[in-house]
Scaffold this motif. Structure first.
Motif, mmCIF file in Angstrom:
data_model
loop_
_atom_site.group_PDB
_atom_site.id
_atom_site.type_symbol
_atom_site.label_atom_id
_atom_site.label_comp_id
_atom_site.label_asym_id
_atom_site.label_seq_id
_atom_site.Cartn_x
_atom_site.Cartn_y
_atom_site.Cartn_z
ATOM 1 N N ARG A 1 39.184 -19.166 11.798
ATOM 2 C CA ARG A 1 39.068 -19.094 13.249
ATOM 3 C C ARG A 1 39.992 -20.125 13.878
ATOM 4 O O ARG A 1 40.148 -21.227 13.372
ATOM 5 C CB ARG A 1 37.620 -19.351 13.680
ATOM 6 C CG ARG A 1 36.609 -18.354 13.128
ATOM 7 C CD ARG A 1 35.192 -18.829 13.433
ATOM 8 N NE ARG A 1 34.986 -18.987 14.882
ATOM 9 C CZ ARG A 1 34.078 -19.788 15.421
ATOM 10 N NH1 ARG A 1 33.324 -20.547 14.631
ATOM 11 N NH2 ARG A 1 33.945 -19.867 16.723
ATOM 12 N N SER A 2 40.614 -19.746 15.003
ATOM 13 C CA SER A 2 41.511 -20.666 15.708
ATOM 14 C C SER A 2 40.677 -21.634 16.534
ATOM 15 O O SER A 2 40.280 -21.330 17.661
ATOM 16 C CB SER A 2 42.472 -19.882 16.603
ATOM 17 O OG SER A 2 43.372 -19.133 15.827
ATOM 18 N N THR B 1 49.947 -26.147 12.743
ATOM 19 C CA THR B 1 49.115 -26.021 13.944
ATOM 20 C C THR B 1 49.433 -24.730 14.683
ATOM 21 O O THR B 1 48.549 -24.108 15.263
ATOM 22 C CB THR B 1 49.313 -27.226 14.875
ATOM 23 O OG1 THR B 1 50.649 -27.236 15.383
ATOM 24 C CG2 THR B 1 49.054 -28.526 14.134
ATOM 25 N N ARG C 1 47.663 -21.894 12.995
ATOM 26 C CA ARG C 1 46.227 -21.897 13.289
ATOM 27 C C ARG C 1 45.920 -21.380 14.683
ATOM 28 O O ARG C 1 44.810 -20.915 14.951
ATOM 29 C CB ARG C 1 45.649 -23.305 13.133
ATOM 30 C CG ARG C 1 45.536 -23.786 11.703
ATOM 31 C CD ARG C 1 44.547 -24.927 11.543
ATOM 32 N NE ARG C 1 44.845 -26.062 12.399
ATOM 33 C CZ ARG C 1 44.113 -26.409 13.454
ATOM 34 N NH1 ARG C 1 43.056 -25.695 13.810
ATOM 35 N NH2 ARG C 1 44.445 -27.468 14.175
ATOM 36 N N ARG C 2 46.888 -21.427 15.590
ATOM 37 C CA ARG C 2 46.673 -20.942 16.952
ATOM 38 C C ARG C 2 46.949 -19.452 17.104
ATOM 39 O O ARG C 2 46.841 -18.905 18.203
ATOM 40 C CB ARG C 2 47.559 -21.722 17.935
ATOM 41 C CG ARG C 2 47.150 -23.170 18.121
ATOM 42 C CD ARG C 2 47.699 -23.732 19.428
ATOM 43 N NE ARG C 2 49.152 -23.700 19.492
ATOM 44 C CZ ARG C 2 49.939 -24.709 19.131
ATOM 45 N NH1 ARG C 2 49.410 -25.831 18.666
ATOM 46 N NH2 ARG C 2 51.244 -24.611 19.242
ATOM 47 N N ARG C 3 47.296 -18.801 16.034
ATOM 48 C CA ARG C 3 47.652 -17.381 16.123
ATOM 49 C C ARG C 3 46.450 -16.454 16.317
ATOM 50 O O ARG C 3 46.603 -15.270 16.557
ATOM 51 C CB ARG C 3 48.426 -16.955 14.877
ATOM 52 C CG ARG C 3 49.849 -17.473 14.854
ATOM 53 C CD ARG C 3 50.611 -16.920 13.684
ATOM 54 N NE ARG C 3 52.032 -17.235 13.772
ATOM 55 C CZ ARG C 3 52.931 -16.834 12.889
ATOM 56 N NH1 ARG C 3 52.557 -16.102 11.854
ATOM 57 N NH2 ARG C 3 54.204 -17.160 13.029
ATOM 58 N N ASP D 1 42.049 -15.518 15.237
ATOM 59 C CA ASP D 1 41.141 -15.407 14.107
ATOM 60 C C ASP D 1 41.691 -14.438 13.061
ATOM 61 O O ASP D 1 42.385 -13.466 13.378
ATOM 62 C CB ASP D 1 39.769 -14.932 14.584
ATOM 63 C CG ASP D 1 39.091 -15.959 15.509
ATOM 64 O OD1 ASP D 1 39.631 -17.076 15.625
ATOM 65 O OD2 ASP D 1 38.059 -15.629 16.101
ATOM 66 N N GLN D 2 41.365 -14.723 11.808
ATOM 67 C CA GLN D 2 41.859 -13.935 10.680
ATOM 68 C C GLN D 2 40.737 -13.104 10.068
ATOM 69 O O GLN D 2 39.592 -13.539 10.008
ATOM 70 C CB GLN D 2 42.429 -14.871 9.615
ATOM 71 C CG GLN D 2 43.447 -15.871 10.133
ATOM 72 C CD GLN D 2 44.754 -15.220 10.493
ATOM 73 O OE1 GLN D 2 45.394 -14.582 9.657
ATOM 74 N NE2 GLN D 2 45.165 -15.370 11.756
#
Length: 233
Positions: A14-15, A53, A56-58, A60-61
């Motif tokens: 999750r972002s 970083t 990670r801001r892209r 949720d996976q």
């Protein structure tokens, strides 16, 4: 029946701000197997870069994504097309954003983007260099097209950062005719930047930055190297 080898890794799903307890998660995944041009590296050290970083801001996976790009370690397995390395070799590299990251016990990487680790560097020292050094090198020599014959003044904002500090060292070693004006803002970073080869310093937090640059480079600057990227919005 032999159990499938498992390895530990650090990932995100999750972002979230890094202050959140589950912004980064520990996971266990199957240990990959080398084939083709891939080598399997036992990771001894990694570094953290701004690209981590940004990934990670892209958003949720669906599945946890392993982070990390820079790494240093020891080759433990090679694919059937590998010709450059063999098990036991110490290596360093920046990985691919299109593959699982280096924040794991083992990492699969194409041998063609890997180099032998210098014996003069520890694993931690080697892991700190690839992305910053590649960025500095490409900026100076591929983009600005500087050579040992270049003459003029190079302005480097944020020179005390990772990329900036590599720019200073490359310029000091390979660009004897280039004078460097660098920015810094604290006594300790002033000393750091000067020690890496900057001939003049200006304070990027000062309201009279333009005047400082004019004083440091009365004839103007010929090139600007900045790794700062404006965030959207």
């Amino acid at each position: 029946m032999t159990a499938e080898p498992i390895m530990r890794a650090v990932a995100f799903r999750r972002s979230l701000p890094v202050t959140e307890s589950d912004a980064l998660i520990d996971i266990e995944v199957p240990r990959p197997t080398a084939s083709g041009h891939d080598i399997l590296v036992e990771i001894r050290a990694v570094s953290v870069n701004p690209v981590d970083t940004k990934v990670r801001r892209r958003g949720d996976q669906d599945e946890p994504r392993i982070l990390g790009f820079d790494a240093a370690g020891i080759v433990v397995e090679v694919g059937d097309q590998v010709t450059l390395f063999r098990p036991g070799d110490e290596v360093w590299y920046a990985g691919s954003i299109g593959r699982p990251g280096t924040d794991a016990e083992y990492h699969l990487v194409d041998e063609r983007i890997v180099a032998a680790k210098p014996t003069s560097l520890s694993f931690a020292e080697a892991a700190a260099l690839p992305l910053t050094a590649i960025t500095a090198w490409e900026g100076l020599f591929d983009k600005l097209k500087l050579t040992s014959e270049s003459r003029g003044t190079l302005f480097v904002p944020g020179a005390s950062g990772g990329v900036g500090s590599m720019v200073l060292q490359l310029a000091e070693a390979l660009l004897p005719g280039v004078r460097v004006v660098a920015t810094s803002s604290r006594p300790e970073t002033d000393a750091w930047v000067s020690g890496l080869g900057a001939e003049s310093l200006v304070n990027h937090r000062s309201p009279d930055l333009r005047a400082q640059i004019a004083e440091a480079a009365p004839e103007g600057v010929d090139w600007v190297f900045t790794s700062f990227v404006a965030e959207p919005g």
